[in-house]
Design a protein around this motif. Structure first.
Motif, PDB file in Angstrom:
ATOM      1  N   ALA A 167      -4.753  11.671  -9.126  1.00  0.00           N
ATOM      2  CA  ALA A 167      -5.915  10.794  -9.315  1.00  0.00           C
ATOM      3  C   ALA A 167      -6.419  10.293  -7.965  1.00  0.00           C
ATOM      4  CB  ALA A 167      -5.555   9.623 -10.223  1.00  0.00           C
ATOM      5  N   ARG A 168      -5.497   9.933  -7.074  1.00  0.00           N
ATOM      6  CA  ARG A 168      -5.887   9.497  -5.736  1.00  0.00           C
ATOM      7  C   ARG A 168      -6.635  10.612  -5.011  1.00  0.00           C
ATOM      8  NH1 ARG A 168      -5.388  10.364  -0.632  1.00  0.00           N
ATOM      9  NH2 ARG A 168      -5.174   8.684   0.866  1.00  0.00           N
ATOM     10  N   ALA A 169      -6.085  11.814  -5.057  1.00  0.00           N
ATOM     11  CA  ALA A 169      -6.713  12.958  -4.384  1.00  0.00           C
ATOM     12  C   ALA A 169      -8.088  13.247  -4.973  1.00  0.00           C
ATOM     13  CB  ALA A 169      -5.810  14.184  -4.488  1.00  0.00           C
ATOM     14  N   ARG A 170      -8.193  13.174  -6.290  1.00  0.00           N
ATOM     15  CA  ARG A 170      -9.494  13.428  -6.934  1.00  0.00           C
ATOM     16  C   ARG A 170     -10.518  12.397  -6.478  1.00  0.00           C
ATOM     17  NH1 ARG A 170     -13.000  15.703  -9.901  1.00  0.00           N
ATOM     18  NH2 ARG A 170     -13.948  14.851 -11.782  1.00  0.00           N
ATOM     19  N   HIS A 171     -10.133  11.123  -6.430  1.00  0.00           N
ATOM     20  CA  HIS A 171     -11.054  10.076  -6.004  1.00  0.00           C
ATOM     21  C   HIS A 171     -11.487  10.304  -4.553  1.00  0.00           C
ATOM     22  CE1 HIS A 171     -12.021   5.537  -6.642  1.00  0.00           C
ATOM     23  NE2 HIS A 171     -13.072   6.216  -6.262  1.00  0.00           N
ATOM     24  N   GLU A 172     -10.556  10.695  -3.727  1.00  0.00           N
ATOM     25  CA  GLU A 172     -10.889  10.970  -2.327  1.00  0.00           C
ATOM     26  C   GLU A 172     -11.827  12.169  -2.211  1.00  0.00           C
ATOM     27  OE1 GLU A 172      -8.533  10.597   1.798  1.00  0.00           O
ATOM     28  OE2 GLU A 172      -7.571  11.890   0.316  1.00  0.00           O
ATOM     29  N   GLU A 173     -11.559  13.219  -2.974  1.00  0.00           N
ATOM     30  CA  GLU A 173     -12.406  14.417  -2.953  1.00  0.00           C
ATOM     31  C   GLU A 173     -13.818  14.132  -3.474  1.00  0.00           C
ATOM     32  OE1 GLU A 173     -10.191  17.141  -5.379  1.00  0.00           O
ATOM     33  OE2 GLU A 173      -8.581  17.309  -3.888  1.00  0.00           O
ATOM     34  N   LEU A 174     -13.934  13.207  -4.412  1.00  0.00           N
ATOM     35  CA  LEU A 174     -15.234  12.859  -4.978  1.00  0.00           C
ATOM     36  C   LEU A 174     -16.066  11.994  -4.040  1.00  0.00           C
ATOM     37  CD1 LEU A 174     -14.217  12.194  -8.670  1.00  0.00           C
ATOM     38  CD2 LEU A 174     -15.644  14.066  -7.817  1.00  0.00           C
ATOM     39  N   GLY A 175     -15.473  11.580  -2.927  1.00  0.00           N
ATOM     40  CA  GLY A 175     -16.248  10.847  -1.938  1.00  0.00           C
ATOM     41  C   GLY A 175     -15.949   9.365  -1.856  1.00  0.00           C
ATOM     42  N   PHE A 176     -14.695   8.977  -2.046  1.00  0.00           N
ATOM     43  CA  PHE A 176     -14.329   7.566  -1.939  1.00  0.00           C
ATOM     44  C   PHE A 176     -14.884   6.941  -0.670  1.00  0.00           C
ATOM     45  CE2 PHE A 176     -11.467   4.799   0.449  1.00  0.00           C
ATOM     46  CZ  PHE A 176     -11.580   3.636  -0.290  1.00  0.00           C
ATOM     47  N   MET A 200       0.851  -1.181   0.000  1.00  0.00           N
ATOM     48  CA  MET A 200       0.000   0.000   0.000  1.00  0.00           C
ATOM     49  C   MET A 200       0.887   1.231   0.000  1.00  0.00           C
ATOM     50  SD  MET A 200      -1.684   2.534   1.539  1.00  0.00           S
ATOM     51  CE  MET A 200      -3.073   3.304   2.119  1.00  0.00           C
ATOM     52  N   ASN A 201       0.613   2.124  -0.923  1.00  0.00           N
ATOM     53  CA  ASN A 201       1.340   3.379  -1.015  1.00  0.00           C
ATOM     54  C   ASN A 201       0.366   4.501  -0.655  1.00  0.00           C
ATOM     55  OD1 ASN A 201       2.426   5.828  -1.922  1.00  0.00           O
ATOM     56  ND2 ASN A 201       3.538   4.861  -3.585  1.00  0.00           N
ATOM     57  N   PRO A 202       0.541   5.156   0.493  1.00  0.00           N
ATOM     58  CA  PRO A 202      -0.431   6.172   0.921  1.00  0.00           C
ATOM     59  C   PRO A 202      -0.536   7.371  -0.020  1.00  0.00           C
ATOM     60  CG  PRO A 202       1.493   6.150   2.366  1.00  0.00           C
ATOM     61  CD  PRO A 202       1.637   4.988   1.438  1.00  0.00           C
ATOM     62  N   ASP A 203       0.450   7.579  -0.875  1.00  0.00           N
ATOM     63  CA  ASP A 203       0.374   8.680  -1.842  1.00  0.00           C
ATOM     64  C   ASP A 203      -0.469   8.327  -3.058  1.00  0.00           C
ATOM     65  OD1 ASP A 203       2.052  10.315  -0.288  1.00  0.00           O
ATOM     66  OD2 ASP A 203       3.847   9.450  -1.210  1.00  0.00           O
ATOM     67  N   LEU A 204      -0.682   7.013  -3.281  1.00  0.00           N
ATOM     68  CA  LEU A 204      -1.378   6.580  -4.490  1.00  0.00           C
ATOM     69  C   LEU A 204      -2.634   5.759  -4.226  1.00  0.00           C
ATOM     70  CD1 LEU A 204       1.722   5.425  -6.592  1.00  0.00           C
ATOM     71  CD2 LEU A 204       0.470   7.588  -6.783  1.00  0.00           C
ATOM     72  N   ASP A 205      -2.773   5.218  -3.028  1.00  0.00           N
ATOM     73  CA  ASP A 205      -3.818   4.240  -2.757  1.00  0.00           C
ATOM     74  C   ASP A 205      -4.823   4.705  -1.708  1.00  0.00           C
ATOM     75  OD1 ASP A 205      -2.293   2.645  -4.465  1.00  0.00           O
ATOM     76  OD2 ASP A 205      -1.236   1.690  -2.808  1.00  0.00           O
ATOM     77  N   LEU A 206      -6.036   4.179  -1.821  1.00  0.00           N
ATOM     78  CA  LEU A 206      -7.090   4.386  -0.829  1.00  0.00           C
ATOM     79  C   LEU A 206      -7.530   3.011  -0.337  1.00  0.00           C
ATOM     80  CD1 LEU A 206      -9.140   7.059  -2.795  1.00  0.00           C
ATOM     81  CD2 LEU A 206      -7.829   7.467  -0.703  1.00  0.00           C
ATOM     82  N   THR A 207      -7.867   2.922   0.938  1.00  0.00           N
ATOM     83  CA  THR A 207      -8.251   1.629   1.496  1.00  0.00           C
ATOM     84  C   THR A 207      -9.508   1.752   2.344  1.00  0.00           C
ATOM     85  OG1 THR A 207      -6.903   1.923   3.484  1.00  0.00           O
ATOM     86  CG2 THR A 207      -5.857   0.842   1.603  1.00  0.00           C
ATOM     87  N   LEU A 208     -10.148   0.613   2.482  1.00  0.00           N
ATOM     88  CA  LEU A 208     -11.316   0.501   3.340  1.00  0.00           C
ATOM     89  C   LEU A 208     -11.343  -0.931   3.858  1.00  0.00           C
ATOM     90  CD1 LEU A 208     -14.729   2.003   2.703  1.00  0.00           C
ATOM     91  CD2 LEU A 208     -14.633  -0.405   3.240  1.00  0.00           C
ATOM     92  N   GLN A 224      -9.884   5.853 -20.853  1.00  0.00           N
ATOM     93  CA  GLN A 224      -9.650   6.962 -19.927  1.00  0.00           C
ATOM     94  C   GLN A 224     -10.938   7.177 -19.138  1.00  0.00           C
ATOM     95  OE1 GLN A 224      -6.737   8.550 -19.385  1.00  0.00           O
ATOM     96  NE2 GLN A 224      -5.819   7.137 -20.842  1.00  0.00           N
ATOM     97  N   PRO A 225     -11.216   6.327 -18.162  1.00  0.00           N
ATOM     98  CA  PRO A 225     -12.513   6.379 -17.477  1.00  0.00           C
ATOM     99  C   PRO A 225     -12.671   7.603 -16.579  1.00  0.00           C
ATOM    100  CG  PRO A 225     -11.051   4.885 -16.355  1.00  0.00           C
ATOM    101  CD  PRO A 225     -10.322   5.332 -17.589  1.00  0.00           C
ATOM    102  N   ALA A 226     -13.896   8.060 -16.507  1.00  0.00           N
ATOM    103  CA  ALA A 226     -14.231   9.139 -15.581  1.00  0.00           C
ATOM    104  C   ALA A 226     -14.783   8.497 -14.313  1.00  0.00           C
ATOM    105  CB  ALA A 226     -15.268  10.058 -16.213  1.00  0.00           C
ATOM    106  N   PRO A 227     -14.576   9.011 -13.173  1.00  0.00           N
ATOM    107  CA  PRO A 227     -13.792  10.216 -12.924  1.00  0.00           C
ATOM    108  C   PRO A 227     -12.290   9.950 -12.830  1.00  0.00           C
ATOM    109  CG  PRO A 227     -14.741   9.465 -10.866  1.00  0.00           C
ATOM    110  CD  PRO A 227     -15.220   8.519 -11.942  1.00  0.00           C
ATOM    111  N   VAL A 228     -11.870   8.720 -12.501  1.00  0.00           N
ATOM    112  CA  VAL A 228     -10.439   8.416 -12.414  1.00  0.00           C
ATOM    113  C   VAL A 228     -10.179   6.956 -12.800  1.00  0.00           C
ATOM    114  CG1 VAL A 228      -9.892  10.104 -10.608  1.00  0.00           C
ATOM    115  CG2 VAL A 228     -10.591   7.814  -9.955  1.00  0.00           C
ATOM    116  N   PRO A 229      -9.050   6.702 -13.463  1.00  0.00           N
ATOM    117  CA  PRO A 229      -8.655   5.315 -13.670  1.00  0.00           C
ATOM    118  C   PRO A 229      -8.151   4.724 -12.361  1.00  0.00           C
ATOM    119  CG  PRO A 229      -7.095   6.812 -14.745  1.00  0.00           C
ATOM    120  CD  PRO A 229      -8.164   7.649 -14.127  1.00  0.00           C
TER     121      PRO A 229
END
Length: 158
Positions: free
Chosen positions: A128-137, A1-9, A96-101
């Motif tokens: 991309a990680r930040a965008r996914h988090e901001e969009l409500g991951f 897990m790379n905290p700069d690139l990954d999100l976890t649950l 190139q999927p929206a909102p993030v690959p």
């Protein structure tokens, strides 16, 4: 897990792994939890095998269904792990999927109370990680995981 690139649950689902697995691999079950309620899901393809497709549509009114996801499964270890990506569509074409690959890794393991359910979402860059988090991951994946748990737990007590 790379905290700069990954999100976890992570969540413990009070149901056996086989029940959680069926919720991931049976289209009728999958459609019941895959999108946050009250949005409805229609499963066009759910081929849970390496190279198989994951194609879903969504509807807010139950009448008009629009594209939601077109992805490919990369790794499937029965009852243990599912890996898929939306960076390659179900026809194996780069996209190139929206909102993030992203590449999603779902792992299931035994827990004294049922199933230890973990999600790891990998992104190609910090933006991309930040965008996914901001969009409500957390809210989006958290709510569908809660719905998955509800479905599996109800089925487990039958």
């Amino acid at each position: 897990m790379n905290p700069d690139l990954d999100l976890t649950l992570e969540r413990v689902i009070r149901a056996p792994r086989a029940v959680v697995w069926r919720a991931w691999t049976d289209p009728s079950r999958f459609a019941k939890w895959w999108l946050p309620a009250p949005t409805l899901c229609r499963v066009d393809r759910l081929e849970v095998r390496p190279g198989g497709g994951l194609v879903t549509r969504m509807s807010d009114d139950g009448v008009e269904f629009v594209p939601h996801m077109d992805a490919s499964f990369l790794v499937v270890d029965e009852l243990e792990r599912i890996v898929f990506t939306n960076a390659i569509d179900s026809g194996w074409r780069p996209t190139q999927p929206a909102p993030v690959p992203m590449t999603a890794e779902i792992t299931l393991s035994d827990h004294p109370d049922g199933t230890d359910y973990r999600i790891l979402l990998r992104h190609g860059d910090p933006a991309a990680r930040a965008r996914h988090e901001e969009l409500g991951f957390a809210d989006g994946w958290g709510s569908v995981t809660k719905q998955l748990a509800g479905l599996a737990e109800a089925e487990a007590v039958r």
